[in-house]
Design an enzyme around this catalytic site. Structure first.
Site, short mmCIF file in Angstrom:
data_model
loop_
_atom_site.label_atom_id
_atom_site.label_comp_id
_atom_site.label_asym_id
_atom_site.label_seq_id
_atom_site.Cartn_x
_atom_site.Cartn_y
_atom_site.Cartn_z
N LYS A 153 -19.48 -15.33 -0.29
CA LYS A 153 -20.93 -15.17 -0.16
C LYS A 153 -21.59 -14.50 -1.36
CE LYS A 153 -20.83 -14.15 4.79
NZ LYS A 153 -20.90 -12.88 5.54
N GLY A 178 -13.43 -3.08 -0.38
CA GLY A 178 -14.79 -2.52 -0.26
C GLY A 178 -15.03 -1.38 -1.24
N GLY A 206 -10.13 -7.67 -2.31
CA GLY A 206 -8.91 -7.91 -1.54
C GLY A 206 -8.32 -9.29 -1.72
N ARG A 236 0.82 -1.22 0.00
CA ARG A 236 0.00 0.00 0.00
C ARG A 236 0.85 1.26 0.00
NH1 ARG A 236 -4.77 -1.88 4.12
NH2 ARG A 236 -6.11 -2.71 2.49
P1 ADP Z 1 -12.63 -10.81 -2.45
O1 ADP Z 1 -11.90 -10.31 -1.22
O2 ADP Z 1 -11.71 -11.05 -3.60
O3 ADP Z 1 -13.80 -9.94 -2.79
P2 ADP Z 1 -14.25 -12.61 -0.87
O4 ADP Z 1 -13.86 -11.87 0.34
O5 ADP Z 1 -15.65 -12.48 -1.33
O6 ADP Z 1 -13.24 -12.25 -2.07
O7 ADP Z 1 -14.01 -14.17 -0.66
C1 ADP Z 1 -12.76 -14.70 -0.42
C2 ADP Z 1 -12.85 -15.96 0.39
O8 ADP Z 1 -13.72 -16.91 -0.19
C3 ADP Z 1 -11.51 -16.64 0.50
O9 ADP Z 1 -11.05 -16.55 1.82
C4 ADP Z 1 -11.78 -18.09 0.08
O10 ADP Z 1 -11.16 -19.05 0.91
C5 ADP Z 1 -13.28 -18.18 0.20
N1 ADP Z 1 -13.81 -19.25 -0.65
C6 ADP Z 1 -13.67 -19.40 -1.97
N2 ADP Z 1 -14.24 -20.54 -2.38
C7 ADP Z 1 -14.76 -21.14 -1.29
C8 ADP Z 1 -15.47 -22.37 -1.06
N3 ADP Z 1 -15.76 -23.20 -2.05
N4 ADP Z 1 -15.86 -22.65 0.21
C9 ADP Z 1 -15.57 -21.79 1.22
N5 ADP Z 1 -14.90 -20.64 1.07
C10 ADP Z 1 -14.50 -20.31 -0.17
MG MG Z 2 -12.41 -10.44 0.87
#
Ligand code: ADP
Ligand code: MG
Length: 403
Positions: free
Chosen positions: A202, A382, A359, A40
């Site tokens: 999610k 975010g 992230g 960062r």
């Molecule tokens: P980003 O930060 O890129 O927006 P998210 O915060 O929405 O992504 O999600 C990231 C998390 O999702 C990771 O920690 C990963 O381990 C989890 N994840 C991905 N696939 C699965 C799965 N099949 N079951 C449980 N967790 C998952």
């Molecule tokens: Mg995340």
């Protein structure tokens, strides 16, 4: 409509209040604070160097951790000042107070090109409350405001938004400008086919993004835990996979919307499933799925399978613009990382504009050493989601318009 950029300003001799995102991860070792990842900080160096080269007095404001509006030296920015001086190979002053007499007197002693870091703005409750009097106090320290803290731009705080109304000019820094160029400019009217890869934990985190992008995307490639809420909606058994039971109706609504709009909405056709979430687990492939054959009972889907990887790779290869948010598996554990790695490799090999927002997805791409093989990795989790959703970011909205 476009915002003033630091490149538009006359800077020589000016006191520039620069807001950055220096909220870096640290660890305590032998009584010293060590910065474990200075990404960062490095991201803001182009702006800092630009200001110094132009002869500005660079007064840096930042937050660090969550001191909850009170002085807590566990969250002092002093070690960050020291680290910054190594990065810019020049002295960096440190003001133990971020407003009032102490920094004002230090600023009076500054020469053109000097750099001063102010103590954590979140030591004052007025920061997050965006109190006008505090914003004015910060503004009084300088002539011009420059915001480079994209990662904090979705928050309306005194140093990210309020302050902009009390200076003569408020401009975006070079990092802020780059974030907006990719996440707003490139995605406004993307070159097509426009492929969106969505994963992560999610569906509920990504609904806004799905709905906003449904208007623009040609194809969605779904992975990660969110895929299994769609499986449940389609009557495919999910075993012990993570499902948001209260979002099943929403998943159906999204599928119907995609159909109505003629948007291709692809779900995994096979998965890796496991009975144990660990770094030594040996997941097995489910083989091709159907409503008759889903994830096995008592097993959890943790990654997309090889058939899905092949299918998604093909879609990515034909794209002109790719936006990726959310890992397609639990990439933090090596046995479940291959899907996410393959997607990252497909983006790296693509000649399309490839943008990574979020992230964990950015962490994954960098972990595979592919960060500089894609067009852009956003620094804001975010903030990047809110921008993609089409929301106005307070930290951007407050900046001056270009004349
Ligand atoms: P980003 O930060 O890129 O927006 P998210 O915060 O929405 O992504 O999600 C990231 C998390 O999702 C990771 O920690 C990963 O381990 C989890 N994840 C991905 N696939 C699965 C799965 N099949 N079951 C449980 N967790 C998952
Ligand atoms: Mg995340």
């Amino acid at each position: 409509m476009s915002k003033l950029s630091v490149r538009d300003l006359s800077l020589s001799g000016k006191r520039v209040l620069l807001r950055v995102d220096f909220n870096v991860p640290t660890e305590e070792k032998d009584g010293h604070t060590r910065i474990t990842d200075d990404t960062r900080m490095k991201e803001s160096l182009p702006t800092i160097n630009h200001l110094r080269a132009a002869g500005a007095k660079v007064i840096i404001m930042a937050h660090f951790g969550r001191p909850k509006g009170a002085v807590n030296l566990k969250y002092t920015l002093r070690p960050v000042a020291l680290h910054l001086s190594h990065l810019i190979e020049a002295p960096v002053g440190f003001s133990p107070e971020c407003a009032g007499k102490v920094p004002a007197e230090m600023i009076e002693q500054m020469h053109n090109g000097d750099v001063l870091l102010l103590e954590n703005v979140r030591f004052h409750a007025e920061e997050e409350a965006n109190e006008v009097s505090f914003a004015k106090e910060l503004a009084a320290l300088g002539d011009i405001y420059v915001n480079d803290a994209f990662g904090a731009a979705h928050r309306a705080h005194a140093s990210t938004a309020g302050i902009a109304h009390h200076v003569s000019q408020a401009a975006m820094g070079l990092l802020m400008e780059k974030e907006l160029k990719y996440l707003q400019g490139e995605l406004k009217d993307p070159a097509r086919p426009f492929v969106v890869i969505l994963g992560g934990s999610k569906v509920s985190d990504k609904i806004g993004v799905i709905k906003a992008l449904m208007e623009k995307a040609n194809t969605f490639l779904i992975g990660g835990a969110m895929a299994y809420t769609f499986f449940r909606a389609l009557g495919i058994s999910t075993g012990k996979s993570r499902v948001e039971a209260d979002k099943v109706d929403l998943a159906l609504e999204i599928l119907a919307l995609a159909k109505a709009k003629g948007v291709k909405f692809l779900l995994p056709v096979d998965n890796l499933e496991t009975q144990e979430i660990s770094a030594t687990a040996q997941p097995r492939s489910t083989g091709l799925l159907s409503s008759a054959k889903g994830i096995s009972e008592d097993w959890e889907a943790v990654d997309i399978g090889p058939e899905t990887v092949a299918l998604y790779r093909q879609e990515i290869a034909g794209a002109k613009t790719v936006l990726w948010n959310g890992p397609v598996g639990i990439f933090e554990l090596a046995p479940f990382a291959s899907g996410t790695r393959s997607i990252a490799e497909a983006l790296a090999a693509s000649s399309a504009v490839t943008i990574i927002g979020g992230g964990d997805s950015v962490t994954a791409v960098k972990q595979f050493g592919l960060g500089d093989k894609v067009s852009f990795c956003s620094t804001g989790g975010g903030a990047s989601l809110e921008l993609i959703e089409g929301k106005a970011l307070p930290g951007v909205a407050a900046l001056s318009q270009k004349a």
